[in-house]
Every structure is written in structure tokens, then in C-alpha cells.
Design a protein around this motif. Structure first.
Motif, mmCIF file in Angstrom:
data_model
loop_
_atom_site.group_PDB
_atom_site.id
_atom_site.type_symbol
_atom_site.label_atom_id
_atom_site.label_comp_id
_atom_site.label_asym_id
_atom_site.label_seq_id
_atom_site.Cartn_x
_atom_site.Cartn_y
_atom_site.Cartn_z
ATOM 1 N N ILE A 9 -4.702 -4.556 -2.425
ATOM 2 C CA ILE A 9 -6.125 -4.207 -2.377
ATOM 3 C C ILE A 9 -6.739 -4.697 -1.064
ATOM 4 N N LEU A 10 -6.358 -5.907 -0.632
ATOM 5 C CA LEU A 10 -6.850 -6.422 0.649
ATOM 6 C C LEU A 10 -6.339 -5.571 1.809
ATOM 7 N N ARG A 11 -5.085 -5.168 1.747
ATOM 8 C CA ARG A 11 -4.538 -4.300 2.795
ATOM 9 C C ARG A 11 -5.223 -2.938 2.795
ATOM 10 N N LEU A 12 -5.577 -2.478 1.622
ATOM 11 C CA LEU A 12 -6.283 -1.202 1.497
ATOM 12 C C LEU A 12 -7.635 -1.268 2.205
ATOM 13 N N ALA A 13 -8.327 -2.396 2.071
ATOM 14 C CA ALA A 13 -9.605 -2.572 2.763
ATOM 15 C C ALA A 13 -9.404 -2.566 4.277
ATOM 16 N N MET A 14 -8.348 -3.237 4.754
ATOM 17 C CA MET A 14 -8.051 -3.249 6.188
ATOM 18 C C MET A 14 -7.720 -1.847 6.679
ATOM 19 N N LEU A 15 -6.963 -1.106 5.892
ATOM 20 C CA LEU A 15 -6.592 0.262 6.245
ATOM 21 C C LEU A 15 -7.825 1.159 6.305
#
Length: 318
Positions: free
Chosen positions: A230-236
């Protein structure tokens, strides 16, 4: 919250609360069939109201600026999917495969209407052009979004069926056309009951989110989706938004558009519609896929509001 994060939409907290509720108390069995049927009915009603709201006079007024609209539609329906496919090729394991499917679905969606116009107005851009471009984007999205997702479904592993496309035509396009026909008699009523129609918008989204994440919970989504994804999704999402905004601004300058037109291109081209996306995902994807597919959209939606609100205020001061 808005003091520290301009553009923050409290509705996103309600959506997140709905996701938590679906994770803790998902609908099952007969209860699921009931809320699922209510969600489908509400989706058809939502697009009937969209058809009633869209003023044909505003559309006809701005159709003459065809170069502006072609650029915005190109960014919305072409640049976005290209960027997502390239990002997936460059870092395929950055997030789980169903979330990549959600990123592509997000990229294929039409622009927002309200926030695109609001931010363009705030930044002193071409508001009339934004109105027409956003309306055209949403109308074309009913046809283009399923086509783009099906075209690239093999690259994402998403399961998209022709039956889903047929449901979109039946439950989205047909009510929208009916709304346009009925607008002749009901336009005044719609204008007088904006609070009711706005409530219908948000209630439909919440109901569709609850159904989607109930089914995802029943299929074990939260056991296989780590918090790190989910955190990586925000960065993406931040990276994708930056790429699109820089590209749309660069295209506007390269083609010699005025400052007002460039503002409309950036704000209309970089938005993705939550109100259209969540109902469409429910109709287009297999049940267990809907939850992870709409999660990127929910995250991207809030990020786009915060960043674009800050940018619009900055441009307005120039």
C-alpha cells in the motif's frame, strides 16, 4: 486537516472507513446478494443523474476549441496507459500483480468533472474549455475505458470479459442517454436538488466500495496484501501523477497554447474520476478482483486532490 493538506477531501476518510468495515464485517451469503443488487441499481441511477446534469449548451459552446480537447483526451486516455505499462515493465515486482491491474484500470479512466473545473478556475485557467473537456472525457470514457482495459488486459493479468463490457453499456451508457433525453423536462428539478443528487453520488460509491471489499475480504485479500504494498502504491501514484503533469504541461507549451489553456490541460488531463471508476470496476472485473483494482484509484484520487490544490493556489498567486 485541510489547513495542513490543501484539497484534502474528508470523503476519502469515509471511504477508508468503509474499507475497514468491509474487512471486519464483510457481507456474506444472502446479505451480500442484497447489497450487491442495491449497488448495481444505484450505479444505474447514478449515471441517469449524470445524463440529467450534463448541460448540452456548455458542450456546444466549447466544441470549437478542438485542439485543446484533443490534447486533454490524448493525455487522459493515451499518455496515462503508456506510462503505467512502461512503469510495470521497468519495475514489475514493485507492487502485487492485482495492484498493477488496478493501476492500468486507473490509467484508462476518464477525467473528473468537479475538481478539474474547480482547480482550473482557482488557477485562472480556461474554465469553459475545462467544462467541455471534462464532460467529453466522461462521456467517451464509458466506451474507451473498457476498450483500453481489454486491449491491455494480458499485460496486467486482469480478468476482463465481454459480459462486463455489455453490463457497462446496459447500466452506464443506456441510463446516461436516457438522462440526456429526460433533461428537457427534468433539468430544472436537477438544479434545485443538487444536494440530493450529490448524496446519491457519494452513497453509490460507498455502497460499491463496501461490496467490492466485502468480496475481496471473503477471498482473503488482506492475508496476501502486505502494508508495504500500500505504501509502494502511494509512491507509484505520486510518480505517475508527476509524469503526467510534466508531460501535459510540456505538450501545452510545445504546441503554443496560451497560459489559460495550459492550465486546463494540466488539471483536466491529470485527473481520474473516482465517481466513474468505482461503479465501472464493479461491472467490468470479476468479483474477487474489484477490491485490489479500486484500491489504487482510491489512493491516487486523494493524492491528485492534494497536489493539484497546492499547485492551483501557487499558480493563482502568479
Amino acid at each position: 486537516m485541510r489547513r495542513f493538506f490543501p484539497g484534502f477531501d474528508p470523503f476519502i476518510l469515509l471511504l477508508m472507513g468503509t474499507v475497514v468495515l468491509a474487512a471486519l464485517v464483510p457481507a456474506r451469503g444472502a446479505a451480500f446478494q442484497l447489497v450487491d443488487g442495491l449497488a448495481v441499481t444505484a450505479i444505474a441511477l447514478l449515471f441517469l443523474l449524470h445524463g440529467l446534469r450534463l448541460p448540452r449548451a456548455a458542450v456546444l459552446q466549447g466544441l470549437g476549441h478542438w485542439r485543446l480537447h484533443l490534447v486533454i483526451l490524448g493525455v487522459t486516455f493515451l499518455a496515462f496507459p503508456v506510462f503505467v505499462v512502461l512503469l510495470q515493465m521497468l519495475m514489475p515486482g514493485f507492487v502485487a500483480q492485482p495492484l498493477w491491474a488496478g493501476m492500468l484500470f486507473l490509467a484508462a479512466l476518464p477525467s473528473t468533472v468537479q475538481s478539474s473545473i474547480a482547480f482550473t478556475s482557482m488557477a485562472r485557467g480556461n474554465v469553459a474549455g475545462a467544462v467541455v473537456a471534462a464532460a467529453a472525457s466522461n462521456l467517451l470514457g464509458i466506451v474507451l475505458t473498457p476498450f483500453i482495459v481489454m486491449l491491455l488486459s494480458e499485460a496486467t493479468g486482469a480478468s476482463v470479459s465481454l459480459a462486463g463490457v455489455g453490463r457497462i453499456a446496459l447500466l452506464l451508457l443506456a441510463p446516461f442517454v436516457l438522462g440526456q433525453i429526460l433533461r428537457r423536462w427534468l433539468a430544472d428539478w436537477v438544479e434545485k436538488t443538487r444536494r440530493i443528487t450529490s448524496f446519491t453520488d457519494r452513497a453509490t460509491i460507498i455502497l460499491a466500495v463496501y461490496v467490492a471489499f466485502s468480496e475481496a475480504t471473503n477471498e482473503g485479500l488482506w492475508q496476501v496484501l502486505p502494508v508495504s504494498d500500500i505504501l509502494r502504491l502511494a509512491m507509484l501514484s505520486v510518480l505517475l501523477l508527476a509524469l503526467v503533469m510534466l508531460t501535459s504541461g510540456g505538450i501545452g507549451r510545445m504546441l503554443g497554447f496560451s497560459r489559460e489553456d495550459r492550465i486546463a490541460i494540466v488539471f483536466c488531463g491529470s485527473k481520474k474520476s473516482l465517481a466513474t471508476g468505482i461503479p465501472m470496476a464493479k461491472l467490468l472485473f470479476a468479483g474477487s478482483m474489484v477490491g485490489p483494482v479500486v484500491l489504487p484509484l482510491m489512493i491516487f484520487h486523494q493524492i491528485q486532490l492534494v497536489i493539484c490544490a497546492w499547485l492551483a493556489q501557487r499558480w493563482a498567486r502568479r
